[in-house]
Design a protein around this motif. Sequence first.
Motif, PDB file in Angstrom:
ATOM      1  N   GLY A  60       0.748  -1.230   0.075  1.00  0.00           N
ATOM      2  CA  GLY A  60       0.045   0.125  -0.123  1.00  0.00           C
ATOM      3  C   GLY A  60       0.862   1.278   0.045  1.00  0.00           C
ATOM      4  O   GLY A  60       0.600   2.364  -0.763  1.00  0.00           O
ATOM      5  N   SER A  61       1.865   1.545   0.860  1.00  0.00           N
ATOM      6  CA  SER A  61       2.842   2.380   0.776  1.00  0.00           C
ATOM      7  C   SER A  61       3.423   2.750  -0.499  1.00  0.00           C
ATOM      8  O   SER A  61       3.858   3.822  -0.893  1.00  0.00           O
ATOM      9  CB  SER A  61       3.898   2.136   2.091  1.00  0.00           C
ATOM     10  N   GLU A  62       3.925   1.609  -1.320  1.00  0.00           N
ATOM     11  CA  GLU A  62       4.552   1.656  -2.555  1.00  0.00           C
ATOM     12  C   GLU A  62       3.597   2.021  -3.341  1.00  0.00           C
ATOM     13  O   GLU A  62       3.871   3.141  -4.268  1.00  0.00           O
ATOM     14  CB  GLU A  62       5.001   0.212  -2.827  1.00  0.00           C
ATOM     15  N   VAL A  63       2.361   1.707  -3.582  1.00  0.00           N
ATOM     16  CA  VAL A  63       1.431   2.269  -4.389  1.00  0.00           C
ATOM     17  C   VAL A  63       1.377   3.731  -4.234  1.00  0.00           C
ATOM     18  O   VAL A  63       0.838   4.746  -5.230  1.00  0.00           O
ATOM     19  CB  VAL A  63       0.022   1.660  -4.434  1.00  0.00           C
ATOM     20  N   VAL A  72      -6.030   3.494  -1.977  1.00  0.00           N
ATOM     21  CA  VAL A  72      -5.256   2.242  -2.003  1.00  0.00           C
ATOM     22  C   VAL A  72      -5.823   1.358  -1.015  1.00  0.00           C
ATOM     23  O   VAL A  72      -5.746   1.913   0.340  1.00  0.00           O
ATOM     24  CB  VAL A  72      -3.843   2.682  -1.782  1.00  0.00           C
ATOM     25  N   LEU A  73      -6.373   0.084  -1.207  1.00  0.00           N
ATOM     26  CA  LEU A  73      -7.130  -0.693  -0.259  1.00  0.00           C
ATOM     27  C   LEU A  73      -6.159  -1.645   0.075  1.00  0.00           C
ATOM     28  O   LEU A  73      -5.562  -2.509  -0.684  1.00  0.00           O
ATOM     29  CB  LEU A  73      -8.384  -1.108  -0.755  1.00  0.00           C
ATOM     30  N   HIS A  85      -2.028   5.539   8.483  1.00  0.00           N
ATOM     31  CA  HIS A  85      -2.035   7.302   9.148  1.00  0.00           C
ATOM     32  C   HIS A  85      -1.273   7.726   8.197  1.00  0.00           C
ATOM     33  O   HIS A  85      -1.800   8.926   7.673  1.00  0.00           O
ATOM     34  CB  HIS A  85      -2.089   7.109  10.321  1.00  0.00           C
ATOM     35  N   ARG A  86      -0.090   7.550   7.996  1.00  0.00           N
ATOM     36  CA  ARG A  86       0.834   8.386   7.211  1.00  0.00           C
ATOM     37  C   ARG A  86       0.763   8.276   5.720  1.00  0.00           C
ATOM     38  O   ARG A  86       0.761   9.400   5.258  1.00  0.00           O
ATOM     39  CB  ARG A  86       2.174   7.391   7.528  1.00  0.00           C
ATOM     40  N   ASP A  87       0.032   7.281   5.143  1.00  0.00           N
ATOM     41  CA  ASP A  87      -0.257   7.278   3.779  1.00  0.00           C
ATOM     42  C   ASP A  87      -1.442   7.153   3.337  1.00  0.00           C
ATOM     43  O   ASP A  87      -1.792   7.071   2.213  1.00  0.00           O
ATOM     44  CB  ASP A  87       0.529   6.052   3.321  1.00  0.00           C
ATOM     45  N   GLY A  88      -2.523   7.374   4.365  1.00  0.00           N
ATOM     46  CA  GLY A  88      -4.000   7.497   4.077  1.00  0.00           C
ATOM     47  C   GLY A  88      -4.515   6.209   3.240  1.00  0.00           C
ATOM     48  O   GLY A  88      -5.114   6.217   2.225  1.00  0.00           O
ATOM     49  N   LEU A 106      -9.129   3.755  14.353  1.00  0.00           N
ATOM     50  CA  LEU A 106      -9.737   3.804  13.098  1.00  0.00           C
ATOM     51  C   LEU A 106     -10.372   5.143  13.029  1.00  0.00           C
ATOM     52  O   LEU A 106     -11.022   5.311  12.023  1.00  0.00           O
ATOM     53  CB  LEU A 106     -10.963   2.810  13.264  1.00  0.00           C
ATOM     54  N   ASP A 107     -10.422   6.154  13.627  1.00  0.00           N
ATOM     55  CA  ASP A 107     -10.710   7.548  13.546  1.00  0.00           C
ATOM     56  C   ASP A 107     -10.245   7.848  12.171  1.00  0.00           C
ATOM     57  O   ASP A 107      -8.790   7.992  11.951  1.00  0.00           O
ATOM     58  CB  ASP A 107     -10.601   8.464  14.537  1.00  0.00           C
ATOM     59  N   GLY A 108     -10.841   8.616  11.340  1.00  0.00           N
ATOM     60  CA  GLY A 108     -10.260   9.067   9.813  1.00  0.00           C
ATOM     61  C   GLY A 108      -9.925   8.131   8.799  1.00  0.00           C
ATOM     62  O   GLY A 108      -9.630   8.293   7.905  1.00  0.00           O
ATOM     63  N   VAL A 109      -9.910   6.753   9.260  1.00  0.00           N
ATOM     64  CA  VAL A 109      -9.549   5.732   8.236  1.00  0.00           C
ATOM     65  C   VAL A 109     -10.681   5.473   7.451  1.00  0.00           C
ATOM     66  O   VAL A 109     -12.068   5.149   7.799  1.00  0.00           O
ATOM     67  CB  VAL A 109      -8.990   4.391   8.977  1.00  0.00           C
ATOM     68  N   ARG A 110     -10.541   5.414   6.092  1.00  0.00           N
ATOM     69  CA  ARG A 110     -11.355   4.869   5.102  1.00  0.00           C
ATOM     70  C   ARG A 110     -11.633   3.328   5.286  1.00  0.00           C
ATOM     71  O   ARG A 110     -10.491   2.580   5.150  1.00  0.00           O
ATOM     72  CB  ARG A 110     -11.061   5.124   3.755  1.00  0.00           C
ATOM     73  N   LEU A 111     -12.809   2.924   5.585  1.00  0.00           N
ATOM     74  CA  LEU A 111     -12.985   1.489   5.711  1.00  0.00           C
ATOM     75  C   LEU A 111     -13.957   0.752   4.545  1.00  0.00           C
ATOM     76  O   LEU A 111     -14.921   1.545   4.120  1.00  0.00           O
ATOM     77  CB  LEU A 111     -13.600   1.225   7.182  1.00  0.00           C
TER      78      LEU A 111
END
Length: 362
Positions: A60-63, A72-73, A85-88, A106-111
């Motif tokens: 995910g971080s590489e993408v 990026v899921l 959190h760093r890479d959204g 999980l606050d702010g994380v797209r699930l």
Amino acid sequence: MGVTIDLNAIRENKRRIEALGRPVFAVVKNNAYNLGMEPVVTTLYAEGVRHFMVTTLDEGSEVRVHAPEANVLVMNPVYEWSAVHRDGLDVAIGSYDWLVSQRHELDGVRLHLKLDVGMNRFGAKTFEEALAILAFCQDEKLNLVGLCTHFPLADADNAEIEHSVHVERFADWSTRLIERHSFEVVHAANSAATLQADPRLGHCTHVRVGIFLYGYSSVEAVDWLVPAFHWETEVVAVHDIEAGAHVGYGTGYTAPSKERIAVLSVGYGDGLMRARRHLSVHINGRAFPFVSNIFMSHSFLRVDETVQIGDRVELYGNETKIDDVTRTGHANNSEQLCARSWRVPHRFEGGILCTQATNPFA
């Protein structure tokens, strides 16, 4: 000599898939099916792809580096959160228990709520568990943006009835969940399911495809796919042997008569699977069969007097494709792509990175 990755083919496959009616959710796990994460993601991102799926946090971080504005899921259950959190990164919900245990991160994380309709890997295994996940997300005001599944039998032979049951289960559960929550993205159709245009999946917003992007189909032949992978080697020795002579280690092959044998400097140590020997290779447009096994660093062909040292040998390309080997029943598409070693020289054509490639794992 070596491997050539045609980025134009990947670009064209993306366009043809989207011509079926829905945008692509690109699966680029395992180094983009071992074709190279950076060039593949860069190509697809330039083509407008804004949803990518990977398996691990590192992927995910590489993408994210190559697709800065994409979603990026990460599909594996996440327990270490700094990269998210760093890479959204988007994160799939593996179960209700996982969701509750990880609530503090999980606050702010797209699930994405994943429904397990038969894979028995990750996701809600019952509609009641899915409802509990949805209620928890709503009560806790979590950012639940996605709804998805993975069909385990879309590309399996003689599994149409059970696959239909899985589709019906997803259609039923997802439709009822959509009545209770507004999802930004709904994705279910893997490459094989994309072909079926099942009306029960009409509410999906994207098709989540992997192997189709790279030009291959593990189901029936798809004549509009453009293969992106080509692999050539060369003849490094030629021998005339007598009847009764053995070729390679042991006595796995014994010549029944006088034969001409060509030696190739490529083997399973380079990722050329032994299943490849079930079909011929091509030299100067002519087919020649393997004899004996494919060994770690070498393999052997039965040839004629036209074949000479230095001749170019097509292992995968226009004459024999990965699909062709898959349909012998001895290997599958993804397995053949992922087996290949990056010690083999690689180059890219048709994209921003049209250069000799380096080992992405070095």
